[in-house]
Design a protein around this motif. Structure first.
Motif, short mmCIF file in Angstrom:
data_model
loop_
_atom_site.label_atom_id
_atom_site.label_comp_id
_atom_site.label_asym_id
_atom_site.label_seq_id
_atom_site.Cartn_x
_atom_site.Cartn_y
_atom_site.Cartn_z
N ILE A 371 0.61 -1.36 0.13
CA ILE A 371 0.16 -0.15 -0.29
C ILE A 371 0.84 1.73 -0.58
O ILE A 371 1.71 1.22 1.12
CB ILE A 371 -1.02 0.22 1.23
CG1 ILE A 371 -1.35 -1.49 1.21
CG2 ILE A 371 -1.76 0.80 1.47
CD1 ILE A 371 -2.71 -0.89 0.40
N LYS A 372 1.19 2.36 -1.29
CA LYS A 372 1.63 3.67 -0.88
C LYS A 372 1.48 3.82 -0.07
O LYS A 372 2.60 4.66 0.35
CB LYS A 372 0.87 3.89 -2.67
CG LYS A 372 1.41 5.56 -2.73
CD LYS A 372 0.91 6.48 -3.84
CE LYS A 372 2.52 6.64 -4.31
NZ LYS A 372 2.16 8.32 -2.67
N SER A 373 0.20 4.10 0.88
CA SER A 373 -0.01 5.37 1.89
C SER A 373 0.29 4.31 3.51
O SER A 373 0.30 5.63 4.41
CB SER A 373 -0.64 6.02 1.52
OG SER A 373 -1.79 5.32 1.85
N CYS A 374 1.41 3.46 2.87
CA CYS A 374 0.76 3.08 4.67
C CYS A 374 1.88 2.08 4.96
O CYS A 374 3.06 1.20 4.60
CB CYS A 374 0.29 2.11 4.58
SG CYS A 374 -0.17 0.91 6.40
N ASN A 375 3.13 2.71 5.61
CA ASN A 375 4.34 2.55 6.35
C ASN A 375 4.20 1.60 7.01
O ASN A 375 5.50 0.53 6.66
CB ASN A 375 4.83 3.99 6.94
CG ASN A 375 5.54 4.78 5.43
OD1 ASN A 375 6.00 4.00 4.28
ND2 ASN A 375 6.18 6.26 5.85
N SER A 376 3.68 1.63 7.62
CA SER A 376 3.62 0.43 8.60
C SER A 376 3.44 -0.43 8.29
O SER A 376 4.45 -1.21 8.76
CB SER A 376 2.25 0.96 9.35
OG SER A 376 1.87 -0.45 10.38
N PHE A 377 2.72 -0.95 7.03
CA PHE A 377 2.60 -2.22 6.67
C PHE A 377 3.79 -2.89 5.29
O PHE A 377 4.34 -3.95 5.18
CB PHE A 377 2.04 -2.29 5.97
CG PHE A 377 0.26 -3.77 5.95
CD1 PHE A 377 0.22 -4.99 6.95
CD2 PHE A 377 -0.31 -3.05 7.00
CE1 PHE A 377 -0.20 -5.06 7.43
CE2 PHE A 377 -2.04 -3.49 7.94
CZ PHE A 377 -1.47 -5.00 7.87
N SER A 378 4.05 -1.05 5.06
CA SER A 378 5.22 -1.87 4.00
C SER A 378 6.65 -1.42 3.47
O SER A 378 6.92 -1.90 3.20
CB SER A 378 4.58 -0.55 2.96
OG SER A 378 3.07 -0.36 2.42
N ALA A 379 6.88 -0.86 4.77
CA ALA A 379 8.29 -0.79 4.90
C ALA A 379 8.90 -2.39 5.79
O ALA A 379 8.66 -2.30 6.24
CB ALA A 379 8.82 0.41 5.74
N GLY A 380 9.33 -2.35 4.11
CA GLY A 380 10.47 -3.33 4.59
C GLY A 380 9.41 -5.05 3.82
O GLY A 380 10.08 -5.94 3.99
N GLN A 381 8.67 -4.41 3.32
CA GLN A 381 8.33 -5.87 2.86
C GLN A 381 8.96 -6.42 1.40
O GLN A 381 8.33 -7.89 1.23
CB GLN A 381 6.62 -5.25 2.06
CG GLN A 381 5.43 -4.71 3.06
CD GLN A 381 4.70 -4.61 1.80
OE1 GLN A 381 4.02 -4.33 1.75
NE2 GLN A 381 3.21 -5.31 2.79
N LEU A 382 9.05 -5.58 1.30
CA LEU A 382 10.75 -6.24 -0.63
C LEU A 382 11.21 -7.13 0.10
O LEU A 382 11.48 -8.62 -0.13
CB LEU A 382 11.72 -5.80 -0.94
CG LEU A 382 10.52 -4.62 -1.44
CD1 LEU A 382 11.15 -2.70 -2.16
CD2 LEU A 382 9.91 -5.27 -3.38
N LEU A 383 12.06 -7.75 1.85
CA LEU A 383 12.55 -8.04 2.05
C LEU A 383 12.17 -9.17 3.17
O LEU A 383 12.26 -10.17 2.72
CB LEU A 383 13.78 -7.22 3.61
CG LEU A 383 14.06 -8.46 4.58
CD1 LEU A 383 15.43 -9.26 3.94
CD2 LEU A 383 14.76 -7.77 5.57
N MET A 384 10.36 -9.06 3.00
CA MET A 384 9.76 -10.06 3.84
C MET A 384 9.36 -10.80 2.61
O MET A 384 9.28 -12.27 2.42
CB MET A 384 8.55 -9.31 4.51
CG MET A 384 8.47 -8.91 5.45
SD MET A 384 6.86 -8.09 5.93
CE MET A 384 5.95 -8.85 6.59
N MET A 385 9.68 -10.38 1.23
CA MET A 385 9.48 -11.32 0.75
C MET A 385 10.36 -11.88 -0.42
O MET A 385 10.09 -13.45 -0.35
CB MET A 385 8.38 -10.28 -0.77
CG MET A 385 8.67 -10.80 -2.71
SD MET A 385 8.04 -9.97 -3.65
CE MET A 385 9.27 -9.38 -4.29
#
Ligand code: SF4
Ligand code: SF4
Lengths: 436, 391
Positions: A371-385
């Motif tokens: 989600i473009k505007s949601c840092n809480s979820f989004s920051a770090g998701q590429l590493l999670m993937m």
């Protein structure tokens, strides 16, 4: 093939299972209660979904108003785009959480709820700061407008994957010495711990059934879609119904419905009717897009993709990891509840959860909706993937949309990504099949 | 020994600033067996505890505009600010390989999540999300914070193999008190005579304190203050501004220079708040953690990363800064995609409007190259304020 432009508009008939109708009725009743609050002399507490203390709020005879749910409703009704723009016109940055802007824009345009009536101004803002920094600022912004009492409850972050005694003590103290006395003052109702216990007992019952329902996704030929359908399922318990008989009844009913589908070997019900063959089983991380919710869902069920587990359905509580509201420890349990919600879990914990889901739900892989505007979820998701791929050997894919800002939903892009993802899954299957 | 000139001091600071290998910190570590270095990100950590453990607190503020970010970009979507990606770049390219621990303060969800990423990417390095209270009652937030600091103290004792005594802590508090006093003095001096202490110079001098031991940095501050006071520099007819929003990702040095070239004197800012977070001296007698906690709760700076419990107080810190420094306007310079800064901005702007304080806003990134638009905007702002006051 249907004309996609036609399906993007609201079609006349949408297929729903009985539980969805029941769910809609409950939500509608809640919104009526909210918009009639002033007439009925009910006091209104605004608070957030993650870490919402519905049982506590009910102890003070207050109605709970959740601004995220209002934003979701605005998204589903395709009003959020205009609200977001309205907020940006009044000086809010294009870079920040669109839930906040939808809420602020909605307020500027008369604060009309999904039932077409004006939502009441809150009597109190219960700022349960759990799992997302934006909450802090969101309620500071609302406080500026409403100038009402604002009660703050901080949930420490579960950074090391554990809850320490210091965290619990801190929260219990806040609840006992600050939150509860101030709620008493605002509401004029004396706190009764036995009343709280009673609500907590009811919560736990509904929670048991919710877990059963969400875990039915483990069946191969899942009877539910745990993301798109899951959003309906979590509505009552993440919102204003946790701790009520209505929630108990709803989840019992839903459980029966799921059992019937299991018995009949059926899959989930989609807006276009019962789902066909289950070709792909996915785990999804991240919130959905609401402005094009049906179109988004359709991209999955048209391809035979069922979401068997999702992290988003854990933002209001990680019940499948064993947590239940515990009437014997009424205050501590509220603290533990807040601490455990998905977005308050460290990144390694979130990864563990997704890996568990892929393994336990026999999924073909992971899909991240960032989600473009949601840092809480989004920051770090590429590493999670990457981590999830590494640990499960299953393919993962990444799409980007927004929760309620239609400008960031590009149907063609999402569809392309999904199609290539499904191809990847096929390839993976044939290569592992060949190796076996 | 002759006293160094501002030029000499700034040249030294510039070298420290540009050195992304942190040679000075490496040398400090190598000078004695068993020394350890603890990195920390913005916005605040109690450096006194690290110092008392005999370790070097090292400020990690991203890669600036000189470093090419290659790996870091693979970890972040385009809509997330720059500092976490350049920090990861520093990590994966070995520039932090001498760092024995990393602290991630609770400033926002990006740094919060980065703390978990760090644990996974650098599992052999001690790393900690440093939580602070957002409630300010002694018995509630105060107790929580004291206990969090006690836990951190224990961690460092284990890491270093030595007890951290109360005496050592009180001694460190004393040294940091002195350092904060000097920095406040420097800020006061700049507010009075901004032409004598340009913003970019002050920046470099303070920034040196993030890599040098505090004792050494205090000497440097004294030297710079003496040199800046002694040197006569031409006075310009600039507009005095407070710049806010710079508390995390760093603006390029050129941005600070551009503001002054555009006709603005920076008389206050929220850069590197860790160096001024605690207002006034922390007592050096008694229970040091309790004293640090009290200072944090009751005598610390306001910033967007903090919750303001009192509606009437919201944004007043900015109005006070304007009054204290005789500023004529406020510049909101926020990092792109920075939730704390950008969500806070409209509220602060409303407060300034009520107080009749002019303001402008723009966004930057640590690697912003083009300064022309910022210079033009700041120039127009400065001119319009001058016009107003002349009218
Ligand atoms: S969790 Fe994300 S979407 Fe929800 S309020 Fe926070 S930033 Fe906004
Ligand atoms: S620049 Fe802003 S959003 Fe980015 S890490 Fe710093 S505080 Fe967080």
């Amino acid at each position: 093939m249907k004309n996609p432009a036609a399906t993007a508009k609201q079609p006349v008939e949408v297929e729903k299972d009985a539980s969805m109708i029941k769910q809609k009725e409950m939500m509608a009743a809640h919104f009526d209660r909210l918009t009639n609050a002033k007439e009925n002399g009910d006091k209104v507490a605004s608070t957030f979904v993650p870490g919402n203390l519905n049982e506590l709020i009910m102890c003070f005879d207050m109605v709970n108003n959740l601004p995220e749910v209002n934003a979701i409703q605005a998204g589903l009704r395709r009003k959020s785009g205009a609200y977001v723009m309205e907020a940006e016109k009044s000086g809010h940055s294009e870079d920040v959480c669109t839930y906040v802007k939808s809420d602020i824009g909605m307020m500027a345009k008369g604060n009309i709820g999904p039932n077409g009536k004006e939502l009441p101004s809150p009597d109190v803002l219960l700022l349960s700061y759990t799992g997302c920094f934006t909450f802090l600022k969101w309620f500071e912004l609302l406080r500026e407008q409403y100038k009402c009492e604002t009660i703050f409850l901080q949930t420490p972050y579960m950074a090391d994957g554990k809850v320490t005694p210091n965290m619990i003590q801190y929260m219990v103290k806040q609840l006992k010495e600050d939150v509860i006395p101030r709620l008493e003052k605002v509401s004029g109702v004396k706190f009764d711990i036995d009343r709280l216990r009673e609500y907590l007992r009811k919560s736990a019952k509904a929670e048991d059934d919710l877990v059963y329902i969400l875990q039915s996704g483990k069946k191969v030929r899942s009877p539910i879609d745990a993301y798109f359908g899951g959003i309906y399922y979590i509505g009552p318990i993440f919102g204003a119904f946790r701790g009520t008989d209505h929630a108990i009844e709803y989840y019992k009913f839903l459980r029966q419905e799921v059992d019937q589908r299991i018995a009949a070997g059926l899959g989930p019900v989609t807006p276009d009717g019962p789902m066909g063959e289950e070709k792909y089983r996915l785990v999804v991380e991240g919130p959905p897009n609401y402005t094009n919710f049906r179109q988004f869902w359709k991209m999955f069920y048209d391809e035979g993709a069922t979401v068997v587990a999702s992290s988003y359905t854990k933002v209001g509580g990680t019940y499948d990891y064993g947590f239940r509201h515990d009437a014997d420890r009424p205050i501590e349990t509220l603290a533990e509840y807040c601490l455990g919600v998905y977005t308050n879990r460290s990144l390694p914990m979130r990864i563990d959860m997704l890996v568990d889901y892929i393994n336990e739900y026999q999924a073909d892989g992971l899909l991240i909706n960032s989600i473009k505007s949601c840092n809480s979820f989004s920051a770090g998701q590429l590493l999670m993937m990457r981590e999830v791929e590494k640990r499960t050997g299953k393919p993962a894919a990444f799409i980007e949309t927004d929760l309620v800002d239609p400008r960031y939903f590009s149907a063609a892009n999402v569809k392309n990504r999904l199609e290539s993802y499904f191809q990847m899954v096929e390839q993976k299957r044939s290569s592992t099949g060949a190796a076996a | 020994m002759s006293k160094p000139t501002t030029q000499e001091i700034i040249a030294r600071c510039q070298v420290l600033f540009e050195d992304l290998n942190f040679t000075a910190a490496r040398e400090w570590k190598e000078a004695k067996d068993g020394r350890k270095v603890i990195g920390y990100m913005p916005v605040y950590v109690p450096r006194e505890i690290i110092h008392a453990a005999g370790m070097l607190p090292l400020g990690i503020l991203g890669g600036g505009d000189q470093m090419e970010v290659i790996h870091g970009d693979a970890y972040y979507q385009s809509y997330i600010c720059r500092i976490p990606r350049s920090t990861i770049e520093l990590g994966v390219t070995g520039k932090l390989d001498f760092v024995d621990g990393m602290l991630f303060p609770s400033i926002c969800d990006v740094i919060r999540n980065l703390s978990g990423m760090w644990k996974m990417m650098f599992p052999d390095v001690y790393s900690k999300y440093f939580d602070v209270p957002q409630t300010y009652e002694d018995e509630i937030g105060g107790t929580f914070y004291t206990n969090e600091m006690a836990e951190f103290r224990k961690d460092l004792e284990e890491l270093g193999g030595n007890k951290i005594t109360d005496d050592a802590l009180n001694n460190s508090i004393d040294l940091y008190n002195k350092n904060r006093q000097l920095i406040r003095e420097l800020y006061d001096f700049r507010a009075q005579k901004p032409w004598q202490a340009p913003a970019w110079e002050v920046y470099l001098v303070i920034r040196a304190g993030l890599v040098l031991p505090v004792e050494e940095h205090s000497v440097l501050l004294e030297q710079y203050l003496a040199a800046a006071q002694a040197e006569e520099r031409p006075v310009r007819d600039n507009t005095r501004v407070v710049v806010t929003g710079l508390f995390c990702e760093q603006p390029p040095l050129n941005l600070l220079k551009s503001l002054e070239l555009a006709g603005c004197y920076v008389v206050d800012d929220d850069l590197m708040l860790v160096t001024r977070w605690l207002i006034g001296d922390v007592p050096t007698e008694g229970d040091p953690l309790h004293n640090l906690s009290q200072a944090f709760l009751h005598h610390s700076e306001s910033t967007a990363a903090k919750y303001e419990p009192n509606l009437e107080e919201k944004g007043q810190f900015l109005v006070r800064a304007v009054k204290r420094t005789g500023a004529e306007g406020v510049i909101f310079a926020s990092t792109s995609f920075c939730d704390p800064a950008l969500l806070d901005r409209p509220m602060l702007q409303n407060v300034l409007n009520e107080a009749n304080i002019p303001h402008i806003a723009f966004k930057y990134a640590e690697n912003s190259g083009q300064m022309q638009p910022i210079r033009e905007q700041a120039g127009t702002f400065a001119d319009s304020i001058k016009l107003w006051s002349a009218a």
